[in-house]
Scaffold this motif. Structure first.
Motif, short mmCIF file in Angstrom:
data_model
loop_
_atom_site.label_atom_id
_atom_site.label_comp_id
_atom_site.label_asym_id
_atom_site.label_seq_id
_atom_site.Cartn_x
_atom_site.Cartn_y
_atom_site.Cartn_z
N TYR A 1 -0.92 7.40 -26.64
CA TYR A 1 -0.47 7.79 -27.99
C TYR A 1 0.68 6.94 -28.53
CZ TYR A 1 -3.52 11.87 -27.80
OH TYR A 1 -4.62 12.70 -27.73
N SER A 2 1.06 5.89 -27.81
CA SER A 2 2.11 5.01 -28.32
C SER A 2 1.64 3.56 -28.44
CB SER A 2 3.33 5.04 -27.39
OG SER A 2 3.04 4.40 -26.15
N THR B 1 11.40 9.30 -30.34
CA THR B 1 11.14 7.86 -30.33
C THR B 1 11.28 7.29 -28.92
OG1 THR B 1 13.47 7.34 -30.80
CG2 THR B 1 11.96 7.53 -32.69
N ILE B 2 10.71 6.13 -28.75
CA ILE B 2 10.85 5.33 -27.53
C ILE B 2 11.44 3.98 -27.95
CG2 ILE B 2 9.61 4.08 -25.73
CD1 ILE B 2 9.71 6.99 -25.11
N ASN B 3 12.49 3.56 -27.27
CA ASN B 3 13.11 2.27 -27.56
C ASN B 3 12.54 1.22 -26.62
OD1 ASN B 3 14.85 0.22 -28.39
ND2 ASN B 3 16.42 0.81 -26.91
N VAL B 4 11.75 0.31 -27.17
CA VAL B 4 11.12 -0.75 -26.37
C VAL B 4 11.97 -2.02 -26.52
CG1 VAL B 4 9.04 -2.11 -25.97
CG2 VAL B 4 8.86 0.26 -26.79
N SER B 5 12.65 -2.41 -25.45
CA SER B 5 13.55 -3.57 -25.52
C SER B 5 13.39 -4.51 -24.33
CB SER B 5 14.99 -3.10 -25.60
OG SER B 5 15.34 -2.35 -24.44
N ILE C 1 11.17 0.17 -32.09
CA ILE C 1 11.30 1.61 -31.90
C ILE C 1 9.95 2.24 -32.22
CG2 ILE C 1 12.47 3.73 -32.60
CD1 ILE C 1 14.33 1.84 -31.20
N VAL C 2 9.38 2.96 -31.27
CA VAL C 2 8.06 3.56 -31.47
C VAL C 2 8.20 5.08 -31.58
CG1 VAL C 2 5.74 3.86 -30.51
CG2 VAL C 2 6.96 1.69 -30.18
#
Length: 352
Positions: free
Chosen positions: A189-190, A211-215, A238-239
């Protein structure tokens, strides 16, 4: 410059000086010409070819190219390049003078590649060869790119990726553990890449903002793993995730014993263990087995079926540009000219 007569052989020769691509001066001598004009013509041809062209081997320029890439690209990208060169390119070209490689050589090499690699791999391998020639043109005086003249091979598009529908995914999740279900659900789902998922720390998850922080991304090189940057600048993002997915992650976090914020979110998983559980769940559910990356494809398919704008999908997936998204998922847009005309007709009719 003058040519000379060898008194012993009665043949003409030329002797000249030239400056190579590194700015170093050299002397060249060629013998055995019956006529003075032949020696003079050979001298002109030599200077035209070697005074402005690099005279090092393909192996030399490969080492310079890889050193340059190592300072500018992700470690995994460089490792992949090295693998392609060492297995598919260097065996053919390594000892050749780079200035003497022509399109005919490249075509002969292509014929071998066509027999041993899949179309998408053919395209990637050829792209790496062409990139090396472009590097030599830009920095070391090579006159042209023989790989570009010879033409590309392979295709950008692989066979269509496998997808699970929401119904299939829900069925498979009945046959896995709560922890694995949380990881798989977040992937589904992301649209995160698996490396991005495994690099997440607990503090990257924001339950309040959903949210999920993708870094960053976890990569494997040989037997070693390391956390590095995301695949490209657009992949740092940010997802937003659905509330029900957040609830599942919250339940999963309760299973952990006093986790620290900087610890991995899915600390007990690796790519092999996740894949093993996904295959086991698929088998128990009677579904076709898919790869972990196919959960990302499934997410994109889901968004397309929901009518989400392709640009928004591209940004959510962290693609470097929209062309990448269209190349992979464009075939899923089934709107035909007839459907477009019908929608316009409905608009006209409703406004009249």
């Amino acid at each position: 410059m003058p040519v000379y007569l060898d008194k012993n052989t009665k043949k003409y020769y030329f002797k000249c000086y030239y400056t190579d691509w590194q700015g170093e001066k050299h002397q060249a001598k060629r013998r055995g010409f019956a006529l003075a004009r032949e020696a003079k013509a050979a001298e002109r041809e030599f200077l035209a070819q070697y005074a402005t062209n690099p005279n090092y081997t393909f192996q030399d320029v490969y080492e310079k190219y890889i050193n340059d890439c190592s300072a500018r690209l992700r470690k995994t990208t460089v490792t992949n390049k090295q693998s392609f060169f060492e297995h598919a390119i260097l065996p053919f070209f390594h000892a050749m003078k780079i200035s003497e490689i022509n399109p005919v050589h490249v075509r002969r090499w292509q014929n071998d590649i066509l027999m041993h690699y899949a179309p998408t791999s053919q395209r990637i391998i050829h792209g790496n060869l062409s990139a090396l020639f472009n590097f030599a043109i830009k920095f070391y005086g090579l006159k042209n790119n023989p790989a570009r003249i010879a033409g590309s091979i392979g295709t950008l598009k692989a066979h269509r990726a496998k997808f699970w529908t929401v119904e299939q995914f829900n069925l498979a999740m009945k046959f896995t553990t709560p922890a694995a279900k949380a990881a798989f659900t977040l992937l589904f789902y992301s649209g995160l890449r698996v490396g991005e998922l495994l690099a997440l720390t607990i503090q990257d998850y924001n339950p309040a903002a959903k949210t999920i922080n993708v870094s960053k991304s976890l990569s494997t090189i040989g037997s070693a793993q390391y956390i590095g940057p995301t695949k490209n600048s657009q992949s740092t993002r940010i997802v937003s995730i659905p509330a029900s997915v957040c609830a599942l992650i919250d339940e999963y976090l309760k299973l952990l014993y006093e986790p620290e914020a900087e610890e991995p979110l899915f600390m007990y998983f690796s790519k092999p263990t996740l894949l093993k559980q996904l295959k086991a769940a698929a088998e128990k559910a009677g579904l076709e087995k898919i790869r972990l990356h196919d959960l990302r494809h499934s997410h994109a398919s889901l968004l397309i079926n929901l009518g989400i704008n392709i640009l928004a999908i591209s940004r959510r997936l962290g693609h470097d540009d929209i062309k990448t998204t269209l190349n992979i998922y464009g075939h899923l847009y089934h709107t035909t000219n007839e459907e477009i005309a019908a929608k316009i007709e409905n608009l006209i009719t409703s406004n009249n």
